[in-house]
Design an enzyme around this catalytic site. Structure first.
Site, PDB file in Angstrom:
ATOM      1  N   GLU A  44       0.839  -1.214   0.000  1.00 55.05           N
ATOM      2  CA  GLU A  44       0.000   0.000   0.000  1.00 55.05           C
ATOM      3  C   GLU A  44       0.871   1.260   0.000  1.00 55.05           C
ATOM      4  O   GLU A  44       0.557   2.257  -0.664  1.00 55.05           O
ATOM      5  CB  GLU A  44      -0.936   0.010   1.216  1.00 55.05           C
ATOM      6  CG  GLU A  44      -1.875   1.214   1.181  1.00 55.05           C
ATOM      7  CD  GLU A  44      -2.752   1.351   2.415  1.00 55.05           C
ATOM      8  OE1 GLU A  44      -3.151   0.321   2.999  1.00 55.05           O
ATOM      9  OE2 GLU A  44      -3.020   2.501   2.796  1.00 55.05           O
ATOM     10  N   ASN A 104      -2.783  -5.110   9.140  1.00 57.93           N
ATOM     11  CA  ASN A 104      -3.770  -4.862  10.195  1.00 57.93           C
ATOM     12  C   ASN A 104      -3.833  -5.998  11.210  1.00 57.93           C
ATOM     13  O   ASN A 104      -4.151  -5.766  12.373  1.00 57.93           O
ATOM     14  CB  ASN A 104      -5.137  -4.486   9.609  1.00 57.93           C
ATOM     15  CG  ASN A 104      -5.819  -5.644   8.971  1.00 57.93           C
ATOM     16  OD1 ASN A 104      -6.393  -6.463   9.662  1.00 57.93           O
ATOM     17  ND2 ASN A 104      -5.744  -5.751   7.650  1.00 57.93           N
ATOM     18  N   SER A 139      -8.139  -9.451   6.476  1.00 62.62           N
ATOM     19  CA  SER A 139      -8.012 -10.334   5.314  1.00 62.62           C
ATOM     20  C   SER A 139      -8.176 -11.814   5.692  1.00 62.62           C
ATOM     21  O   SER A 139      -7.982 -12.688   4.852  1.00 62.62           O
ATOM     22  CB  SER A 139      -6.657 -10.110   4.637  1.00 62.62           C
ATOM     23  OG  SER A 139      -5.632 -10.058   5.597  1.00 62.62           O
TER      24      SER A 139
END
Ligand code: SF4
Length: 314
Positions: A132, A231, A274
């Site tokens: 990202e 995350n 995810s």
């Protein structure tokens, strides 16, 4: 062991977010529309189970477009986003591409681009080498965006250019750590411009808040997710900082530490954005084989965010 009672505090919300659901749906719909193989640049989301399942259906994962020999086949860009150059390269190769970048990552891209056009020099708060971050930095010309990873880098950041400063952030950072970094930047550069709406996404924020809410009541905390899932790794850190020092990630190669769990009364469980729920269910099923398990789901907020897939796949 079987008589030992273990209480599980199941953190909610957890697991799949709207961006991940959309990205997986994009690959599945592309396979139906174009047939196999469909290429995916980078893991569509950072989870081995998800990637392996899509491989079985005909998705082929590559890191760069150059690895794709048959350029007549379509390619999908992962949920993390890509530098501007990648869709341009695909166009030059005359490839069909579908962009599965999460709309909340695209929002940060546009934000960075607009600030750059308005004459700001950009800071991106994020982790080096995460796709990202590579994607967001790659929206702007080289030299117009700098990466800051932690408080130390914020304290030592040197900026002497004759320009105004602005910052954006990665979407999956620790909410608390990022606040501290921003505070330092604001103290050092009082006129620094911040995003109109926070860049850390709703899913990251909610999962961290939910873990924070229960971690102090847990003897151990387990986050189901991959090692490269930003995350998920952040959730382990949040659990530790919120009072449960015995917190760890359960990834595809993890052994469940039954001996340690046996010495616990209450364990917390969450999963990264995810990680599919089946992995949480499998983890709990494994515990049930060894202990008397009771489950208390602690939900702090209901999520109803849905992102549509690109029209060309419908
Ligand atoms: S974690 Fe947030 S930014 Fe990343 S895919 Fe999910 S909703 Fe989008």
């Amino acid at each position: 062991m079987k008589n030992k009672e273990i209480k599980i505090l199941l953190s909610a919300p957890r697991g799949f977010c709207a961006g991940v659901e959309r990205a997986i749906e994009i690959v599945e719909k592309a396979l139906v529309k174009y047939g196999a193989p469909v290429y995916v640049r980078h893991e569509i989301v950072h989870n081995k189970f998800v990637v392996d399942n899509l491989k079985k259906k005909g998705a082929v994962f590559v890191e760069e477009l150059e690895e794709i020999k048959d350029k007549t086949r379509p390619v999908i860009f992962s949920a993390h986003g890509v530098p501007k150059k990648i869709p341009l390269d695909a166009k030059n190769y005359k490839m069909t591409y579908v962009d599965a970048t999460c709309p909340l990552v695209s929002k940060v891209h546009r934000e960075a681009e607009n600030l750059n056009k308005s004459g700001y020099h950009l800071i991106l708060i994020g982790h080096e080498n995460h796709p990202e971050v590579i994607g967001t930095m790659g929206q702007l010309p080289k030299g117009s965006i700098d990466l800051i990873q932690d408080e130390n880098e914020a304290k030592n950041y040197k900026f002497e250019k004759n320009k105004e400063l602005a910052f954006v952030t990665q979407t999956t950072l620790s909410v608390d750590d990022t606040k501290d970094i921003i505070q330092i930047l604001k103290r050092r550069f009082p006129k620094i411009r911040e995003p109109l709406k926070e860049d850390i996404c709703y899913a990251t924020t909610n999962r961290q808040m939910a873990v924070k809410n229960i971690a102090k009541n847990c003897d151990m905390f387990f986050v189901i997710g991959s090692r490269n899932s930003s995350n998920s790794v952040r959730l382990v850190e949040v659990a530790k900082k919120s009072g449960c020092i015995n917190s760890q990630l359960i990834h595809s190669k993890s052994e469940i530490p039954y001996d340690l769990i046996e010495n616990s009364n209450t364990i917390g469980v969450s999963s990264g954005a995810s990680a599919p729920e089946i992995l949480v269910e499998n983890f709990i099923e494994n515990l049930k084989k060894k202990f008397k398990v009771s489950i208390d789901e602690v939900e702090i907020i209901k999520e109803d965010v849905v992102f549509k897939v690109p029209k060309k796949l419908n």
